[in-house]
Design a protein around this motif. Sequence first.
Motif, PDB file in Angstrom:
ATOM      1  N   PRO A 170     -40.377  25.112  35.622  1.00 23.50           N
ATOM      2  CA  PRO A 170     -40.433  23.874  34.849  1.00 23.50           C
ATOM      3  C   PRO A 170     -39.170  23.637  34.039  1.00 23.50           C
ATOM      4  O   PRO A 170     -38.527  24.572  33.560  1.00 23.50           O
ATOM      5  CB  PRO A 170     -41.644  24.089  33.931  1.00 23.50           C
ATOM      6  N   GLY A 171     -38.822  22.383  33.908  1.00 21.36           N
ATOM      7  CA  GLY A 171     -37.699  22.007  33.059  1.00 21.36           C
ATOM      8  C   GLY A 171     -38.165  21.768  31.634  1.00 21.36           C
ATOM      9  O   GLY A 171     -39.353  21.603  31.355  1.00 21.36           O
ATOM     10  N   LEU A 172     -37.209  21.755  30.738  1.00 23.90           N
ATOM     11  CA  LEU A 172     -37.489  21.528  29.323  1.00 23.90           C
ATOM     12  C   LEU A 172     -36.859  20.204  28.931  1.00 23.90           C
ATOM     13  O   LEU A 172     -35.699  19.928  29.279  1.00 23.90           O
ATOM     14  CB  LEU A 172     -36.912  22.675  28.492  1.00 23.90           C
ATOM     15  N   GLY A 173     -37.619  19.365  28.244  1.00 25.14           N
ATOM     16  CA  GLY A 173     -37.116  18.063  27.828  1.00 25.14           C
ATOM     17  C   GLY A 173     -37.137  17.917  26.326  1.00 25.14           C
ATOM     18  O   GLY A 173     -37.814  18.673  25.619  1.00 25.14           O
ATOM     19  N   PHE A 174     -36.383  16.928  25.826  1.00 23.93           N
ATOM     20  CA  PHE A 174     -36.356  16.681  24.388  1.00 23.93           C
ATOM     21  C   PHE A 174     -36.575  15.201  24.115  1.00 23.93           C
ATOM     22  O   PHE A 174     -36.303  14.345  24.947  1.00 23.93           O
ATOM     23  CB  PHE A 174     -35.033  17.166  23.772  1.00 23.93           C
ATOM     24  N   ARG A 175     -37.071  14.920  22.943  1.00 22.31           N
ATOM     25  CA  ARG A 175     -37.248  13.567  22.437  1.00 22.31           C
ATOM     26  C   ARG A 175     -36.864  13.563  20.960  1.00 22.31           C
ATOM     27  O   ARG A 175     -37.129  14.534  20.283  1.00 22.31           O
ATOM     28  CB  ARG A 175     -38.701  13.091  22.590  1.00 22.31           C
ATOM     29  N   PRO A 176     -36.220  12.470  20.484  1.00 20.64           N
ATOM     30  CA  PRO A 176     -36.038  11.161  21.105  1.00 20.64           C
ATOM     31  C   PRO A 176     -34.827  11.134  22.028  1.00 20.64           C
ATOM     32  O   PRO A 176     -33.900  11.928  21.878  1.00 20.64           O
ATOM     33  CB  PRO A 176     -35.817  10.245  19.896  1.00 20.64           C
ATOM     34  N   MET A 177     -34.850  10.178  22.958  1.00 21.90           N
ATOM     35  CA  MET A 177     -33.760  10.012  23.895  1.00 21.90           C
ATOM     36  C   MET A 177     -32.815   8.914  23.414  1.00 21.90           C
ATOM     37  O   MET A 177     -33.217   8.010  22.695  1.00 21.90           O
ATOM     38  CB  MET A 177     -34.307   9.654  25.274  1.00 21.90           C
ATOM     39  N   PRO A 178     -31.539   8.988  23.810  1.00 27.07           N
ATOM     40  CA  PRO A 178     -30.589   7.921  23.467  1.00 27.07           C
ATOM     41  C   PRO A 178     -30.999   6.593  24.088  1.00 27.07           C
ATOM     42  O   PRO A 178     -31.865   6.541  24.974  1.00 27.07           O
ATOM     43  CB  PRO A 178     -29.273   8.434  24.062  1.00 27.07           C
ATOM     44  N   PRO A 179     -30.389   5.481  23.650  1.00 22.90           N
ATOM     45  CA  PRO A 179     -30.739   4.166  24.198  1.00 22.90           C
ATOM     46  C   PRO A 179     -30.501   4.103  25.702  1.00 22.90           C
ATOM     47  O   PRO A 179     -29.678   4.837  26.259  1.00 22.90           O
ATOM     48  CB  PRO A 179     -29.793   3.218  23.441  1.00 22.90           C
ATOM     49  N   GLU A 180     -31.243   3.208  26.367  1.00 23.33           N
ATOM     50  CA  GLU A 180     -31.117   3.067  27.816  1.00 23.33           C
ATOM     51  C   GLU A 180     -29.728   2.607  28.228  1.00 23.33           C
ATOM     52  O   GLU A 180     -29.294   2.858  29.340  1.00 23.33           O
ATOM     53  CB  GLU A 180     -32.163   2.068  28.333  1.00 23.33           C
ATOM     54  N   SER A 181     -29.023   1.914  27.323  1.00 23.41           N
ATOM     55  CA  SER A 181     -27.666   1.469  27.636  1.00 23.41           C
ATOM     56  C   SER A 181     -26.709   2.640  27.787  1.00 23.41           C
ATOM     57  O   SER A 181     -25.624   2.506  28.340  1.00 23.41           O
ATOM     58  CB  SER A 181     -27.153   0.531  26.538  1.00 23.41           C
ATOM     59  N   ASN A 182     -27.116   3.804  27.284  1.00 25.59           N
ATOM     60  CA  ASN A 182     -26.285   5.005  27.379  1.00 25.59           C
ATOM     61  C   ASN A 182     -27.147   6.142  27.901  1.00 25.59           C
ATOM     62  O   ASN A 182     -27.249   7.201  27.279  1.00 25.59           O
ATOM     63  CB  ASN A 182     -25.689   5.338  26.007  1.00 25.59           C
TER      64      ASN A 182
END
Length: 318
Positions: A89-101
């Motif tokens: 499994p991968g590890l993810g983080f939040r919050p994510m940067p804006p969709e424009s970047n």
Amino acid sequence: MEGKKVEQYYTRPQKLGKWEGFRIFLWNSETGQVLGRTGASWAKILLFYVIFYAVLSGFFGAMLAVFYQTLKHNEPKWQLEQSLIGSNPGLGFRPMPPESNVESTLIWYKTSNEGNYRHWTKELDKFLADYQKIGNTPNAGEHRVTCDYGMEKLPPGKVCDVDISNWIPCTSKNSYNYQKSAPCIFLKLNKIYGWKPQTFNDTESIPNDMPDDLKGHIRNEKTRNKYALNTVWVSCEGENPADVENIGPIQYIPRRGFPGYYFPFENTPGYLSPLVAVFFENPKRGVLINIECKAWAHNIIHDRFERRGSVHFELMVD
């Protein structure tokens, strides 16, 4: 006369203008043709295509029905090592940067500007909406029960709840502490159907490259509650010596890992992935800090370049 050929003469067709020729193409009163074909010709070709597409549709429908017979509606056909996503499994983080970047992994904001850090808190509100008492699945709350270490197997159709209401200071009411230059960043494991962690139930099997503070934490947990060793542990560190110096103290809320009773994921309605809130108490301001977080279990392999079993992001608080 017998033995003589009868010669036939043909006259050239009358030369027609463009519009006259088009009118005759639409309807030829002499031959009874419509668009260059007689009624019988149109009937034959129409019958041919009706039969052709009926047979083609029937064949496609039959193949689709046979294909669906090989599938299960609540679980993937290919699982773990046999699937494309594998069993790591991968590890993810939040919050994510804006969709424009979208390719960026930088969390950067100014503490003095509420409008500047509001994007990050709104992103966390959206992400954590499913973790409220009413989930995005109808009657999802009915499937959730409170779990703890040492409990017996969950009843069929039940999943463990993730209660984030008292994760102080990492709560929505507190703006996840972004206004105090000490932000909270949430970690989660990607869901893999049927995956169960092989946890470090024996402290002697702890890998050498595990951070020393996490090793000490696991040994303390073994002394306090042996059942708590059933955990996918989490560590976050600065990637470089300068980052280690600038990152400051870190807290993990509500605990330093993902409890094993949340696994395996079996697509049960109301299921929530376990979370860990990483609270950065005092990161150095005005400095870009490279951070790498890892998930620890026997069957989680780390690869920094492919980001397997770990996640990288940057934090900069002005």
